[in-house]
Structures are given as structure tokens and as C-alpha cells.
Design a protein around this motif. Sequence first.
Motif, PDB file in Angstrom:
ATOM      1  N   UNK A 189      -8.549   0.369   8.814  1.00  0.00           N
ATOM      2  CA  UNK A 189      -9.440   0.181   9.869  1.00  0.00           C
ATOM      3  C   UNK A 189     -10.783   0.680   9.540  1.00  0.00           C
ATOM      4  N   UNK A 190     -11.725   0.464  10.486  1.00  0.00           N
ATOM      5  CA  UNK A 190     -13.063   1.024  10.196  1.00  0.00           C
ATOM      6  C   UNK A 190     -13.055   2.354  10.743  1.00  0.00           C
ATOM      7  N   UNK A 191     -12.199   2.592  11.550  1.00  0.00           N
ATOM      8  CA  UNK A 191     -12.189   4.009  12.187  1.00  0.00           C
ATOM      9  C   UNK A 191     -11.570   4.978  10.857  1.00  0.00           C
ATOM     10  N   UNK A 192     -10.658   4.223  10.304  1.00  0.00           N
ATOM     11  CA  UNK A 192      -9.955   5.008   9.304  1.00  0.00           C
ATOM     12  C   UNK A 192     -10.963   5.277   8.023  1.00  0.00           C
ATOM     13  N   UNK A 193     -11.800   4.269   7.833  1.00  0.00           N
ATOM     14  CA  UNK A 193     -12.514   4.608   6.424  1.00  0.00           C
ATOM     15  C   UNK A 193     -13.743   5.619   6.959  1.00  0.00           C
ATOM     16  N   UNK A 194     -14.019   5.870   8.271  1.00  0.00           N
ATOM     17  CA  UNK A 194     -15.265   6.662   8.845  1.00  0.00           C
ATOM     18  C   UNK A 194     -14.427   8.149   8.598  1.00  0.00           C
ATOM     19  N   UNK A 195     -13.442   7.997   9.174  1.00  0.00           N
ATOM     20  CA  UNK A 195     -12.385   9.487   8.970  1.00  0.00           C
ATOM     21  C   UNK A 195     -12.230   9.972   7.347  1.00  0.00           C
ATOM     22  N   UNK A 196     -11.875   9.075   6.876  1.00  0.00           N
ATOM     23  CA  UNK A 196     -11.857   9.646   5.297  1.00  0.00           C
ATOM     24  C   UNK A 196     -13.007   9.944   4.778  1.00  0.00           C
ATOM     25  N   UNK A 197     -14.037   9.216   5.129  1.00  0.00           N
ATOM     26  CA  UNK A 197     -15.320   9.700   4.455  1.00  0.00           C
ATOM     27  C   UNK A 197     -15.809  11.151   4.844  1.00  0.00           C
ATOM     28  N   UNK A 198     -15.593  11.177   6.067  1.00  0.00           N
ATOM     29  CA  UNK A 198     -15.938  12.499   6.723  1.00  0.00           C
ATOM     30  C   UNK A 198     -14.959  14.057   6.416  1.00  0.00           C
ATOM     31  N   UNK A 199     -13.660  13.525   6.458  1.00  0.00           N
ATOM     32  CA  UNK A 199     -12.870  14.882   6.578  1.00  0.00           C
ATOM     33  C   UNK A 199     -11.544  14.864   5.636  1.00  0.00           C
ATOM     34  N   UNK A 200     -11.209  13.895   4.602  1.00  0.00           N
ATOM     35  CA  UNK A 200     -10.123  14.029   3.827  1.00  0.00           C
ATOM     36  C   UNK A 200     -10.707  14.137   2.543  1.00  0.00           C
ATOM     37  N   UNK A 201      -9.699  14.654   1.527  1.00  0.00           N
ATOM     38  CA  UNK A 201      -9.986  14.958   0.220  1.00  0.00           C
ATOM     39  C   UNK A 201      -9.536  13.687  -0.698  1.00  0.00           C
ATOM     40  N   UNK A 202      -8.451  13.012  -0.307  1.00  0.00           N
ATOM     41  CA  UNK A 202      -8.200  11.928  -1.065  1.00  0.00           C
ATOM     42  C   UNK A 202      -7.693  10.721  -0.254  1.00  0.00           C
ATOM     43  N   UNK A 203      -8.287   9.790  -0.493  1.00  0.00           N
ATOM     44  CA  UNK A 203      -8.132   8.318   0.352  1.00  0.00           C
ATOM     45  C   UNK A 203      -7.073   7.443  -0.371  1.00  0.00           C
ATOM     46  N   UNK A 204      -6.020   7.231   0.436  1.00  0.00           N
ATOM     47  CA  UNK A 204      -4.949   6.341   0.076  1.00  0.00           C
ATOM     48  C   UNK A 204      -4.880   4.969   0.278  1.00  0.00           C
ATOM     49  N   UNK A 205      -4.726   3.993  -0.588  1.00  0.00           N
ATOM     50  CA  UNK A 205      -4.468   2.585  -0.386  1.00  0.00           C
ATOM     51  C   UNK A 205      -3.175   2.134  -0.643  1.00  0.00           C
ATOM     52  N   UNK A 206      -2.609   1.121   0.059  1.00  0.00           N
ATOM     53  CA  UNK A 206      -1.402   0.578  -0.424  1.00  0.00           C
ATOM     54  C   UNK A 206      -1.716  -0.411  -1.232  1.00  0.00           C
ATOM     55  N   UNK A 207      -0.929  -0.996  -2.041  1.00  0.00           N
ATOM     56  CA  UNK A 207      -1.073  -1.839  -3.405  1.00  0.00           C
ATOM     57  C   UNK A 207      -1.570  -3.187  -3.032  1.00  0.00           C
ATOM     58  N   UNK A 208      -2.893  -3.299  -2.616  1.00  0.00           N
ATOM     59  CA  UNK A 208      -3.480  -4.738  -2.582  1.00  0.00           C
ATOM     60  C   UNK A 208      -4.169  -5.166  -3.884  1.00  0.00           C
ATOM     61  N   UNK A 209      -4.379  -6.484  -4.020  1.00  0.00           N
ATOM     62  CA  UNK A 209      -5.100  -6.929  -5.517  1.00  0.00           C
ATOM     63  C   UNK A 209      -6.235  -5.997  -5.739  1.00  0.00           C
ATOM     64  N   UNK A 210      -6.551  -5.952  -6.976  1.00  0.00           N
ATOM     65  CA  UNK A 210      -7.813  -4.882  -7.392  1.00  0.00           C
ATOM     66  C   UNK A 210      -8.954  -5.142  -6.422  1.00  0.00           C
ATOM     67  N   UNK A 211      -9.252  -6.419  -6.553  1.00  0.00           N
ATOM     68  CA  UNK A 211     -10.714  -6.967  -5.569  1.00  0.00           C
ATOM     69  C   UNK A 211     -10.591  -6.213  -4.215  1.00  0.00           C
ATOM     70  N   UNK A 212      -9.416  -6.437  -3.562  1.00  0.00           N
ATOM     71  CA  UNK A 212      -9.422  -5.705  -2.022  1.00  0.00           C
ATOM     72  C   UNK A 212      -9.452  -4.356  -2.287  1.00  0.00           C
ATOM     73  N   UNK A 213      -8.730  -3.617  -3.357  1.00  0.00           N
ATOM     74  CA  UNK A 213      -8.858  -2.276  -3.202  1.00  0.00           C
ATOM     75  C   UNK A 213     -10.236  -1.706  -3.642  1.00  0.00           C
ATOM     76  N   UNK A 214     -11.121  -2.486  -4.386  1.00  0.00           N
ATOM     77  CA  UNK A 214     -12.240  -2.105  -4.864  1.00  0.00           C
ATOM     78  C   UNK A 214     -13.193  -1.977  -3.678  1.00  0.00           C
ATOM     79  N   UNK A 215     -12.993  -2.933  -2.664  1.00  0.00           N
ATOM     80  CA  UNK A 215     -13.902  -3.190  -1.631  1.00  0.00           C
ATOM     81  C   UNK A 215     -13.648  -2.003  -0.752  1.00  0.00           C
ATOM     82  N   UNK A 216     -12.471  -1.588  -0.481  1.00  0.00           N
ATOM     83  CA  UNK A 216     -12.017  -0.420   0.357  1.00  0.00           C
ATOM     84  C   UNK A 216     -12.585   1.081  -0.276  1.00  0.00           C
TER      85      UNK A 216
END
Length: 396
Positions: free
Chosen positions: A178-205
Motif C-alpha cells: 500500500x501507499x502507507x507501506x511505501x512511505x513507512x519503508x522509505x522513512x524507517x526500515x533497512x530492507x524492503x521486501x516484496x512478494x514474488x510478482x512479475x519483474x515489471x511489477x517488482x520494478x515499480x515497487x
Amino acid sequence: MKLFWFLPTHGDSRYLGTSVGARTVDHAYLKQIAQAADQLGFEGVLIPTGRSCEDSWVVASSLAPFTEKLKFLVAIRPGIISPTVSARMAATLDRISNGRLLINVVTGGDPDEQHGDGSFLTHAERYEVTDEFLKIWRGVAAGESVNFEGKHLKVENAKTLYPPVQKPYPPLFFGGSSEAAVDLAAEQVDVYLTWGEPPAAVAEKIKAVKDKADALGRKVRFGIRLHVIVRETSQQAWQAADELISHVTDETIAKAQQAFARFDSVGQRRMAELHGGRRDNLEISPNLWAGVGLVRGGAGTALVGSPQEVADRIKEYAALGIETFIFSGYPHLEEAYRTAELLFPLLPLDHVKPAGQVNLTGPFGEIIANDILPSTLPKPDAALEPTPAPVLAAAS
């Protein structure tokens, strides 16, 4: 590149969605998997969290003494536990394990489970709590005395007297779409994890998190959570994928998808959209198979193929900026060995001995005829070449 494995504290089997091929997951079995991952050279193991799982902190604490280098990625649940108590727990486990603790920040995505744990927050409120929680947690874990008053949380003179081994604190991993998750990751975490979506979708995240982190003057690393089905040939791998869901009925799929529909997790919704509850078109991207997600929540995709095919897909994700790969396979003990044997030689891993370094203090392979040492393996690519069929002479 770092490869992690997975401890199946929610259960393990040779087949999904059935009791056929199921095995008991007790402490002895989890110890086998952890020790195998440790000896094979995996960077660490992810321990899942939730009411369907054994407690991740207890499991990690119990297995740390039986392993040497293996790291444990353990969940914290903002809104369910005090950030100060959680920071003390992290410092203690990091000290006991000699700096082998990693933290997985889990906001939760199943309202029914959240209610059972006493949390009745909305999706947006859970992210507000997580933001406040991490601001307190990071300060306390880093050895500061924290005073904080937010919308949901308030502490005075929050601190721990015993610091963690890792500085300033064990690295924070986090996933969310979610957008809230993206904001949180950018500000506070060291490693952002994504589940295994196709490469183009992962690149966007990745781009979304990176752009926001750059604007804050921060650097975030990236990881991906996937299952893996690798065999010596592509045909064998796809056959194994079909066998994994061979006992899954349409009724089981319908029940599972109905249960997932109650989740308010954006990531879970994206996983469900990859297959739509149908089993007739599960290869959603080259070598990326969504069959696991028919009945399993969370990570629902697997890389399927020969060693070279799977390695190529891994490198494709790595080229997008993915550094950490968290894999699993059914059953987890055997698949840990298969993954290490078939994939490690093809990947630039920084936690595995270079090829050719052999432990000469003990057997490696079976001694032939009591005297002859087994020959070394051919190069991985060569091992995959099909053996030519013999040419038969015509009968005279």
C-alpha cells in the motif's frame, strides 16, 4: 546476493492443501531444517508469524544454540506488543545469538486474526501505530532514552540497559504494497521486501520506495520472498509443480480464496489477482508460477525450472536492485539441499565458500569400490546438457 531459507512453523508436506504427504513439524524437525540451512551456507531463515504458526521468538531462541552462522528473521507486531518490551527482547536475542537476529516488521493483514489478538485498528491506523512504534523501538534499541507522545503510543524514559550486538540495532525488514507501506519503508526500515510478482511489477515497487527514500536522504535495500521448485531439467521442475497441487480440490481453492478475501492487505489482494483462483493459467511470467497462492496466504508464487532457468530469473530480479532472496520449498528439509546443490554454484553469493573449496576432513560423496574418490562435477551448464541418444547400427 544473499539467499535465505524458511522454517515452516505452520506445517510442512510434500503436497499442498491435503493431509497426504504431511509431516509432523516439531522442534526436532525444525532443528533439522535450521542446521541444514546453516551447514549448506544459507544466510539465514525467515520464521513466519501469526496464529497458524509457532511463536517465532521462541523458535528462534530455541534454535540459536544449535546453529553457528545462521541468522534468524523474526517478526515484531506493532500494536500487539509494547515497542520498549520488543526492543529489549530484540537486544536479548541478538546478544544470545551473537548478532544473528534480523527483525521482520509485520503490520498484519487479517482483521479476524487482529481482533483475536486484541487489535481493532483499521488498515490506516495499523500503519500509524507501526510508524510510532518504530520511532520508539529504533531509539530504545539504539541505546537512547526515549520520550514520545503520538496519536496512539506514548512512552516516558523508555530504554533498555543491555544493548544489542549489532549497531545501532538489528536490521529492520518490512513488506507492504500500500501507499502507507511505501512511505513507512522509505522513512524507517533497512530492507524492503516484496512478494514474488512479475519483474515489471517488482520494478515499480522498488522505484516507489527508492524515490521516497532518496527524497529523505536514506538508502533502502531490497529483498523478495518466493518459493522455488528447481530440478535438473525444466520438465522435471514443472512436473514437480503440478504434483505439489495434485491433491488440491476446487472446493479447497474456493474456501481458501474466500478466507483471503476478508484480508485488508493490499499485498494479499495482489497475490490473489495473479491467478484469480483458477489453476488453468498459473505461469504468470517466465518461470514464475502462482500455484502456491491457490491455497496458501502470503507469498504465493514460485520460481520453477532448471537450475540455469531459475538462476537467470533470480539474476533478473537482482538487476532490478533485489539483494536478498528468501526462498522456501516443499518439503523444506529436502528442498533446502536441492536448492543449495543446484542453485548456489550459479549465483554470486557472498555467504557461501567459492566453488572448489572442499572440506577434506570428511567424506564428500560416496567412495567408489572402497578406494576411488568420486570425480568432481562438470560445470553446471554442462551437467544440464541432455545425453545424446546412442546411434544403433542397422541390422545386417
